[in-house]
Structure formats: C-alpha cells, structure tokens
Design a protein around this motif. Structure first.
Motif, PDB file in Angstrom:
ATOM      1  N   GLY A 199      38.746  45.409  43.748  1.00  0.00           N
ATOM      2  CA  GLY A 199      37.584  44.529  43.765  1.00  0.00           C
ATOM      3  C   GLY A 199      37.899  43.190  43.137  1.00  0.00           C
ATOM      4  O   GLY A 199      39.061  42.844  42.912  1.00  0.00           O
ATOM      5  N   ALA A 200      36.832  42.472  42.832  1.00  0.00           N
ATOM      6  CA  ALA A 200      36.981  41.059  42.510  1.00  0.00           C
ATOM      7  C   ALA A 200      37.448  40.787  41.079  1.00  0.00           C
ATOM      8  O   ALA A 200      38.393  40.033  40.874  1.00  0.00           O
ATOM      9  N   ASP A 204      34.315  42.764  35.514  1.00  0.00           N
ATOM     10  CA  ASP A 204      33.316  43.747  35.966  1.00  0.00           C
ATOM     11  C   ASP A 204      33.732  45.174  35.617  1.00  0.00           C
ATOM     12  O   ASP A 204      32.893  46.057  35.513  1.00  0.00           O
ATOM     13  N   LYS A 205      35.047  45.411  35.536  1.00  0.00           N
ATOM     14  CA  LYS A 205      35.508  46.800  35.424  1.00  0.00           C
ATOM     15  C   LYS A 205      36.229  47.085  34.121  1.00  0.00           C
ATOM     16  O   LYS A 205      36.793  48.162  33.947  1.00  0.00           O
ATOM     17  N   GLY A 223      43.346  44.740  44.630  1.00  0.00           N
ATOM     18  CA  GLY A 223      42.289  43.730  44.776  1.00  0.00           C
ATOM     19  C   GLY A 223      42.611  42.486  43.968  1.00  0.00           C
ATOM     20  O   GLY A 223      43.703  42.351  43.401  1.00  0.00           O
ATOM     21  N   ALA A 224      41.644  41.584  43.888  1.00  0.00           N
ATOM     22  CA  ALA A 224      41.869  40.338  43.145  1.00  0.00           C
ATOM     23  C   ALA A 224      42.140  40.630  41.664  1.00  0.00           C
ATOM     24  O   ALA A 224      42.877  39.902  40.994  1.00  0.00           O
ATOM     25  N   TYR A 227      45.684  40.426  40.300  1.00  0.00           N
ATOM     26  CA  TYR A 227      46.393  39.161  40.036  1.00  0.00           C
ATOM     27  C   TYR A 227      46.252  38.720  38.580  1.00  0.00           C
ATOM     28  O   TYR A 227      47.138  38.067  38.042  1.00  0.00           O
ATOM     29  N   LYS A 241      43.021  34.465  43.598  1.00  0.00           N
ATOM     30  CA  LYS A 241      41.853  34.538  42.718  1.00  0.00           C
ATOM     31  C   LYS A 241      42.258  35.327  41.468  1.00  0.00           C
ATOM     32  O   LYS A 241      42.863  36.403  41.587  1.00  0.00           O
ATOM     33  N   GLY A 295      46.951  35.692  47.466  1.00  0.00           N
ATOM     34  CA  GLY A 295      47.050  37.111  47.815  1.00  0.00           C
ATOM     35  C   GLY A 295      45.677  37.643  48.185  1.00  0.00           C
ATOM     36  O   GLY A 295      44.736  37.527  47.400  1.00  0.00           O
ATOM     37  N   LEU A 296      45.575  38.194  49.405  1.00  0.00           N
ATOM     38  CA  LEU A 296      44.274  38.730  49.832  1.00  0.00           C
ATOM     39  C   LEU A 296      44.327  40.230  50.129  1.00  0.00           C
ATOM     40  O   LEU A 296      43.316  40.837  50.468  1.00  0.00           O
ATOM     41  N   GLY A 320      36.411  50.210  44.359  1.00  0.00           N
ATOM     42  CA  GLY A 320      36.765  48.815  44.648  1.00  0.00           C
ATOM     43  C   GLY A 320      37.888  48.671  45.657  1.00  0.00           C
ATOM     44  O   GLY A 320      38.883  49.386  45.587  1.00  0.00           O
ATOM     45  N   PRO A 321      37.733  47.719  46.608  1.00  0.00           N
ATOM     46  CA  PRO A 321      38.734  47.542  47.670  1.00  0.00           C
ATOM     47  C   PRO A 321      40.037  46.936  47.158  1.00  0.00           C
ATOM     48  O   PRO A 321      40.079  46.278  46.129  1.00  0.00           O
ATOM     49  N   GLY A 323      41.770  44.737  48.766  1.00  0.00           N
ATOM     50  CA  GLY A 323      41.884  43.356  49.237  1.00  0.00           C
ATOM     51  C   GLY A 323      40.546  42.922  49.805  1.00  0.00           C
ATOM     52  O   GLY A 323      39.527  43.585  49.575  1.00  0.00           O
ATOM     53  N   VAL A 324      40.586  41.821  50.560  1.00  0.00           N
ATOM     54  CA  VAL A 324      39.339  41.320  51.162  1.00  0.00           C
ATOM     55  C   VAL A 324      39.066  42.165  52.410  1.00  0.00           C
ATOM     56  O   VAL A 324      39.310  41.752  53.540  1.00  0.00           O
ATOM     57  N   GLU A 326      36.553  43.095  53.962  1.00  0.00           N
ATOM     58  CA  GLU A 326      35.575  42.720  54.981  1.00  0.00           C
ATOM     59  C   GLU A 326      36.202  41.846  56.071  1.00  0.00           C
ATOM     60  O   GLU A 326      35.622  41.663  57.132  1.00  0.00           O
ATOM     61  N   ASP A 354      31.691  48.954  48.084  1.00  0.00           N
ATOM     62  CA  ASP A 354      32.643  48.654  49.160  1.00  0.00           C
ATOM     63  C   ASP A 354      33.574  49.825  49.487  1.00  0.00           C
ATOM     64  O   ASP A 354      33.898  50.049  50.651  1.00  0.00           O
TER      65      ASP A 354
HETATM   66  P1  AMP Z   1      33.707  44.457  43.691  1.00  0.00           P
HETATM   67  O1  AMP Z   1      32.291  44.173  44.026  1.00  0.00           O
HETATM   68  O2  AMP Z   1      34.122  44.085  42.314  1.00  0.00           O
HETATM   69  O3  AMP Z   1      34.140  45.863  44.072  1.00  0.00           O
HETATM   70  O4  AMP Z   1      34.581  43.465  44.579  1.00  0.00           O
HETATM   71  C1  AMP Z   1      34.550  43.502  45.972  1.00  0.00           C
HETATM   72  C2  AMP Z   1      34.960  42.161  46.480  1.00  0.00           C
HETATM   73  O5  AMP Z   1      36.270  41.848  46.004  1.00  0.00           O
HETATM   74  C3  AMP Z   1      35.018  42.108  47.990  1.00  0.00           C
HETATM   75  O6  AMP Z   1      34.055  41.204  48.442  1.00  0.00           O
HETATM   76  C4  AMP Z   1      36.423  41.626  48.281  1.00  0.00           C
HETATM   77  O7  AMP Z   1      36.466  40.645  49.295  1.00  0.00           O
HETATM   78  C5  AMP Z   1      36.860  41.001  46.971  1.00  0.00           C
HETATM   79  N1  AMP Z   1      38.316  40.992  46.861  1.00  0.00           N
HETATM   80  C6  AMP Z   1      39.149  42.039  46.839  1.00  0.00           C
HETATM   81  N2  AMP Z   1      40.428  41.632  46.790  1.00  0.00           N
HETATM   82  C7  AMP Z   1      40.417  40.289  46.779  1.00  0.00           C
HETATM   83  C8  AMP Z   1      41.439  39.284  46.734  1.00  0.00           C
HETATM   84  N3  AMP Z   1      42.734  39.615  46.697  1.00  0.00           N
HETATM   85  N4  AMP Z   1      41.037  37.987  46.734  1.00  0.00           N
HETATM   86  C9  AMP Z   1      39.734  37.668  46.789  1.00  0.00           C
HETATM   87  N5  AMP Z   1      38.731  38.569  46.829  1.00  0.00           N
HETATM   88  C10 AMP Z   1      39.067  39.870  46.826  1.00  0.00           C
END
Ligand code: AMP
Length: 396
Positions: A199-200, A204-205, A223-224, A227, A241, A295-296, A320-321, A323-324, A326, A354
């Motif tokens: 996730g972002a 948050d976590k 996820g972000a 980084y 990010k 990095g996405l 949490g994902p 990457g992006v 969506e 997500d």
């Molecule tokens: P969360 O709500 O914290 O689980 O974050 C989910 C969001 O994190 C999604 O909208 C993703 O697009 C975003 N996300 C995940 N990985 C990345 C990344 N590498 N760069 C930017 N946004 C990301």
C-alpha cells in the motif's frame, strides 16, 4: 486483543425476544441502485439464525455519510430492505423512522421470526458521537443487542457500542469469524507466520508493523511503503513515492528486525515508469532505481522471492497491494502474491480494502481461509488495538 471469550448469538436464548442487530449495510449505490450486495448477503446467516430461532429481528446500520437533508435522500436504507427481502425470500419491513413512535410500534408488533429494518442511524448526528440518550433510545426497541458489523467495530458509536450499556450484548457470525480466525492467528499462529504489507504509506501501517514484528517469522513489505525502507537501507529509489520523514523510523524497524533474526523481505527489483500513468514508458530496475523513474510495482525476481516465502507458510496475513494494482501494467506483483497465497496450504487471512478486492477480482476468494469484512477494523485488530464494538460485548 483476545476476544475469543465473547458471547455469540448461540450462547443466549433469543426465542420470543426482540433482538436489535447492528449490520454493515454500507453498500455502494449508484442512482439509488445497489451496485454490490455482498455486505447484505454476508449478513444473512446471523439474521436467518435469529429469525429461525423465534426472535423478532430489528436491523440497523449506517449507509454513507449523510450530512444534510439532500444527502440523506441518497443514503436511505430503503433499497437494502427490498434486496434483503428478495435474497431471503421473506418479508423485511422497513420504517423511515429510527427511534420514534413508528419504529417503536413496528418493533412492538413484530412477531417471532419477523424481520424489520429501521432507517440509517447516521441520520442522527448523535450516532457517531455515541450520545448516551440516543443509544438508550435505540436500545429501548429491543431486549438483546447483537453486533455483526465488523466493518465499524473500530468505532465507538451509539449503534456499535453505546447500546451495549443498556442491553445484553453478543456477537453475530460475521464478527465471530473475524475474532476466531484473525484473533487465533495472532494468538497462536501455525508457523512459519508470514505477514505481507503493502500500500501507500508506512505511516498508515506503522502500528501493524510494530505489533506484528514481535509475532511473525517473516515480514514482507511491498508497494510504495517499500521505497521508504529501501531508502533507509541506502538504495536509490529514483522518483518513487516515499515518506522522507519516516526514513529514520524505517531504519529503526530494520534494525529491530535484524536483532530479532526476523526475515525481512523488501523488493530487490522494481517495475518503474517515467510518469504516473497507465500509458507510461516502463523499465525494470534491479537494485536501485534511476532518477526520472518511479517504482510502481515489484519486479519479477521479487515476485518469485515473495511467492517462495509464502509457499511454505503456516499462516499468512496480507494487507495492501504490492504496486499500483488499479493500473493493469502495475498489477502483476499484487496478482503474483494473491496467486501464491491461494496456492499455499497456509491459513490465509486477507485484510479488507485493496487486497481483498484483488483476491475477489482474480477469483481466488474461495481459496483463502478468511477475507476480512472490514479494512480499517482489520488493520486496528492487527495493530492490537481495542475494537470498541467488540470490547463492549458480554463475556461468556
Ligand atoms: P493502502 O490504502 O495503504 O492499502 O494503499 C493502497 C494504494 O497504494 C493504492 O491506491 C495503490 O495505488 C498505492 N500504491 C501501491 N504501490 C504504490 C507505488 N509503488 N507507488 C504509488 N502508489 C502505490
């Protein structure tokens, strides 16, 4: 938090009683039409049990965030009563009233087995303030309170916690499952215990990381969020990010993980883009990422490392994902992790939001042990925080 000793609907006699059930009917609507009735379907086992066992069932829920008279029209629960009735093949009475004479008269007339739904409890601002007078008025509709709305269990509102001050209070099947599976994994996990967080934001976590670092054998971060950690270990992250003010914290977490001998897995390669766009140019970077690239998603080597760590896990918790997800070009890492969990023999727990959506869209839902029905609530549970909507229930 250990909620395994909380009473459930099966621990009390409901025959001939009026039972107020807090459901999570916060369904997505478009032009007054229900877009996805999953939350309504999931509430049926508890409602059916109560009705079959001779209770008069009084349902309540919130829907959306009604603020003024205009937005209230869009947040009525009327379509939910119609859909629930169709799904159950049974009449579900509906009143536009909440705590007034009409709701009381309908509740008083309710015969054993009959079901009614009152209007959106958030039409009263007292609901989210957990106003005692409002909670008492709601409670006076019934003899027993059942909470089955895990999605709002982390909120101390009148209909999620306040009513329990005035009535015997127990949980329904949805909350029971969350307590049993998630609580069980945290208290007594089948090992190796692997947590995957994405996730972002680290911020948050951070609570989840801090709580899980003492419990898991392997912590995977994608996820972000990753980084910020990769920056902390001195890797170049290009224009990815990240949270500069959390780099020091990330360093401390990495040091703590190392001191504990914990396996802490971070991306070793990344799918990067030259802009945040589905049509961006894409390049895979091993190790660091060049400036001008963000990095996405996790790269193919990382996908394999993460999947291998999951393959022999006894318990996996994922929130949490990677990457992006969506955007399809950056969803491969999230898909790979979902697939690895689905193919493992682990006790698999998917936090809401997500990651739950990804698992469902990919058709892996029935391969998972448990998909939490609450995003925010499941995160707070994993953080080890008290959930007021469960803490308020009676102990066995
Ligand atoms: P969360 O709500 O914290 O689980 O974050 C989910 C969001 O994190 C999604 O909208 C993703 O697009 C975003 N996300 C995940 N990985 C990345 C990344 N590498 N760069 C930017 N946004 C990301």
């Amino acid at each position: 938090m250990d909620y395994s000793g909380k009473k459930t609907i099966e621990d009390i006699d409901v025959k001939g009683k009026k039972v107020l059930v807090r459901c999570d009917f916060n369904v997505p609507l478009s032009d007054g039409e229900i877009v996805d009735d999953k939350r309504i379907r999931e509430s049926i086992p508890t409602i059916k049990y109560l009705s079959d066992n001779g209770a008069g069932v009084i349902l309540c829920s919130h829907l959306g965030r009604p603020k003024d008279e205009e937005s209230k029209k869009k947040c009525t629960l009327a379509p939910v009563a119609v859909r629930l009735s169709r799904l159950m093949g049974k009449e579900v009475k509906f009143t536009t009233d909440i705590i007034g004479d009409e709701a009381h008269a309908m509740a008083a007339d309710l015969k054993p087995g009959e079901i009614m739904l009152i209007e959106n409890v958030r039409f009263y601002k007292e609901e989210t303030k957990n106003d005692p007078a409002f909670a008492k008025a709601l409670a006076s509709l019934a003899d027993i309170f059942v909470n089955d709305a895990f999605g709002t269990a982390h909120r101390a509102h009148a209909s999620t916690a306040g009513v329990a001050d005035y009535l015997p209070a127990v949980c329904g099947y949805l909350i029971k499952k969350e307590i049993t599976v998630m609580g069980g994994a945290l208290a007594n996990p089948k090992r190796p215990f692997v947590a995957i967080l994405g996730g972002a934001k680290v911020s948050d976590k951070i609570g989840v990381i801090t709580n899980l670092i003492d419990k898991v054998d392997t912590l995977i971060v994608g996820g972000a969020m990753a980084y910020t950690f990769n920056a902390a270990r001195g890797w170049r992250i290009g224009d990815s990010k990240f949270e500069p003010d959390k780099v020091e914290l990330a360093k401390e977490i990495l040091a703590k993980a190392q001191a504990k001998g914990l396996k802490f897995l971070l991306p070793v390669d990344n799918v990067a883009a030259d802009k945040f766009d589905v049509n961006a140019n894409i390049k895979v970077f091993e190790h660091g990422i060049d400036d001008g690239w963000m990095g996405l998603d996790i790269g193919p080597k990382t996908q394999k490392i993460f999947a291998d760590a999951v393959a022999d896990a006894g318990t996996v918790i994922w929130n949490g994902p990677m990457g992006v997800s969506e955007m399809p070009p950056f969803a491969h890492g999230t898909i790979a992790v979902a697939k690895a969990i689905a193919e493992s023999n682990s006790v698999s727990i998917i936090g809401g939001g997500d990651s739950a959506a990804a698992v469902e869209q990919l058709g892996f839902a029935d391969k998972m042990t448990h998909i939490s029905t609450g995003g925010g609530a499941s995160l707070e549970f994993l953080e080890g925080l008290e959930l007021p909507g469960i803490a308020c229930l009676d102990d066995k």
